[in-house]
Design a protein around this motif. Structure first.
Motif, PDB file in Angstrom:
ATOM      1  N   GLU A  11       0.893  -1.163   0.000  1.00 62.73           N
ATOM      2  CA  GLU A  11       0.000   0.000   0.000  1.00 62.73           C
ATOM      3  C   GLU A  11       0.926   1.206   0.000  1.00 62.73           C
ATOM      4  O   GLU A  11       1.672   1.405   0.954  1.00 62.73           O
ATOM      5  N   HIS A 106      -3.060  -6.212  -3.358  1.00 65.24           N
ATOM      6  CA  HIS A 106      -3.585  -5.255  -2.382  1.00 65.24           C
ATOM      7  C   HIS A 106      -4.454  -4.237  -3.102  1.00 65.24           C
ATOM      8  O   HIS A 106      -5.608  -4.027  -2.760  1.00 65.24           O
ATOM      9  N   ASP A 140      -7.759  -5.685  -1.267  1.00 66.09           N
ATOM     10  CA  ASP A 140      -8.004  -5.049   0.028  1.00 66.09           C
ATOM     11  C   ASP A 140      -9.021  -3.903  -0.217  1.00 66.09           C
ATOM     12  O   ASP A 140      -8.967  -3.259  -1.260  1.00 66.09           O
ATOM     13  N   HIS A 142      -8.942  -1.097   0.890  1.00 67.65           N
ATOM     14  CA  HIS A 142      -8.206   0.169   0.787  1.00 67.65           C
ATOM     15  C   HIS A 142      -7.445   0.226  -0.536  1.00 67.65           C
ATOM     16  O   HIS A 142      -6.263   0.554  -0.584  1.00 67.65           O
ATOM     17  N   HIS A 164      -9.084  -6.598   8.606  1.00 65.76           N
ATOM     18  CA  HIS A 164      -9.284  -7.541   7.506  1.00 65.76           C
ATOM     19  C   HIS A 164      -9.184  -8.985   7.993  1.00 65.76           C
ATOM     20  O   HIS A 164      -8.199  -9.679   7.750  1.00 65.76           O
ATOM     21  N   HIS A 438      -6.686  -1.911  12.818  1.00 62.39           N
ATOM     22  CA  HIS A 438      -6.379  -3.338  12.627  1.00 62.39           C
ATOM     23  C   HIS A 438      -6.036  -4.029  13.946  1.00 62.39           C
ATOM     24  O   HIS A 438      -6.247  -5.229  14.081  1.00 62.39           O
TER      25      HIS A 438
END
Ligand SMILES: [Zn+2]
Length: 491
Positions: A11, A106, A140, A142, A164, A438
């Motif tokens: 990310e 991702h 993901d 995001h 997640h 998270h």
């Protein structure tokens, strides 16, 4: 049936004072064909892990490609991205002919020279496999769900939970749809609704929980899957923003209708979800005033999970200055300090400089006499069904505060962050965690409360209008009040 699978992900925080290279992938996930351990999936590898379990039962041959994933950080080195991409594409070419490609990505990776890494990878993969091959991708939430990626894919499924914890369930959903497509039981069509908003929306928030559960309840014929792309606020690129993706069986009108319904509901939640942030001293006061223990103080501005360096010292400095004991802080990323602690040895008391090194938003280093209270090589922490890596670790005591230093930059996910170096997180009054949300997967069951601090770390969590965007397409909320959400044309 032959399915090829591979993973590539990080990310990319385009504002970070760091860059990401092969060493960062080696620290986290760098697995060649056949090397993926059987114990648990890694970052972005739930697709491979789930497919490996299902191949015999569901009657397909799985061809495993490489898996590469790194902790969030700055842009990835161009040559290193091309090396990983070309390795995966060479494996795909060698595996031909395949009936399907299953990618675990991702979705918010940016490399120098490539704003849309995943779009580039998919374009080259499609050129190899042709139009008839099924390309299925797990992302993901995001991610930056660009139009290019959707156009190049047949099926897209994102994780629904933040934290997640459902990466394997969603990989199974994706494989279910993939197999049904290959058996000609369904014909997936996708629709995307662009919410024109940037937001942080943890599913631990009661309103977001209801919203996700409601969206999931819409997964009934002809709707095969719904995905809520939250947005990734720190990757400044034109298509940054929240997007809803719906996969339907042969019914583009139904896909568009449901994507719009969910998208409009998500837009209606603007400004109503998210944490309340305190300045650092107010957060410490609020946490001390709370009943029970431990009380978590988050430091989301310095969350490695959002690409921050994870070496900001401001909250720790205030704990020390205020003489507060019975507290633990982690992780502070400082490979050099970890090395010095290993050199000094367990039980040593010595003068250590640590933290505050990577950039302006790291603050200044702490110079203190510390006791080395724990040392661990290659630390591992649990994250939902997955494993995440901390590198070599040192536990130190400075004043009354115990601090975890680590060598492989990572956010606080599982409580092994502390127990690896002999610190008992359950026994502390205060736990300062460098994470946004998270950490709830690993700590939620035993903590007595959470207070969100806003330090002077890299990431603005409190007000996205203060992020110096230059690339994101406008108008978009909350940078602009007036926006025009709607369905996207995908060609
Ligand atoms: Zn995420």
């Amino acid at each position: 049936m032959r399915i090829f699978t591979a993973s590539l992900g990080t990310e990319s925080n385009t504002f970070a004072p760091t860059a990401t290279c092969l060493d960062d992938f080696r620290e986290m996930v760098f697995l060649r064909p056949g090397e993926h351990p059987d114990d648990a999936p890694r970052m972005c590898t739930a697709t491979l892990w789930a497919a490996r379990r299902r191949a015999a039962r569901d009657g397909f041959t799985l061809v495993e490609g490489s898996c590469f994933a790194a902790s969030p950080g700055g842009r990835t080195n161009r040559q290193d991205y091309e090396f990983m991409r070309d390795e995966i594409l060479a494996q795909l070419r060698a595996a031909m002919r395949v009936d399907a490609v299953l990618f675990g990505l991702h979705g918010a990776m940016v490399a120098f020279g490539y704003d849309d890494v995943e779009g580039d990878l998919l374009e080259r993969a499609r050129a190899i496999v042709g139009e008839d091959c099924i390309i299925a991708v797990e992302y993901d939430p995001h991610c930056h769900l660009t139009r290019k990626r959707v156009a190049l894919s047949d099926i897209v499924v994102m994780y629904k939970e933040y934290p997640h914890t459902d990466t394997v369930e969603r990989a199974d959903d994706l494989i279910d749809i993939l197999l049904a497509t290959w058996r000609k039981q369904v014909r997936p069509v996708m629709a995307v609704y662009d919410c024109r908003q940037i937001a942080a929306t943890p599913t631990t928030d009661p309103q977001m929980r209801r919203f996700v559960d409601w969206a999931k309840s819409l997964e009934r014929h002809p709707i095969l899957s719904v995905s809520i792309g939250h947005s990734y606020p720190y990757g400044d690129m034109p298509e940054l923003g929240a997007r809803i993706l719906v996969v339907a069986d042969s019914d583009p009108v139904a896909a568009a209708r449901v994507a719009t319904e969910i998208g409009e509901a998500f837009v209606a939640l603007r400004g109503r979800i998210g944490h309340r942030y305190h300045d650092v001293d107010a957060a410490i006061d609020a946490a001390l005033a709370r009943e029970g223990a431990p009380i978590v103080i988050t430091d989301p501005a310095d969350n490695a999970g959002g690409g921050a360096p994870s070496d900001n010292t401001t909250i720790l400095r205030r704990l020390i200055a205020r003489g507060i004991g019975d507290a633990a802080v982690g992780p502070i990323w400082d490979p050099m300090a970890v090395r010095n602690c290993f050199a000094a040895g367990l039980g040593a008391r010595f003068a250590l400089r640590f933290g505050g090194k990577t950039g302006i938003a790291s603050g200044v280093p702490i110079d203190a006499t510390v006791d080395v209270i724990g040392l661990a090589r290659d630390g591992v922490q649990t994250y939902g069904p997955s494993r995440s890596f901390l590198g070599d670790m040192a536990g130190i005591r400075v004043g009354g505060v115990e601090v975890v230093l680590n060598a492989a930059r990572s956010q606080a996910l599982g409580s092994e962050l502390f127990t690896n170096v002999g610190i008992a997180p359950r026994g502390k009054k205060l736990l300062v965690l460098k994470s946004s949300n998270h950490f709830m997967a690993g700590y939620g069951s035993f903590i007595a409360g959470v207070v969100h601090a806003h330090s002077d770390g890299l990431l603005r969590r409190d007000d996205f209008r203060l992020i110096p965007y230059t690339q994101v397409a406008r108008p978009i909320w909350p940078l602009d009040e007036e926006t025009s959400p709607g369905l996207l044309e995908i060609s």
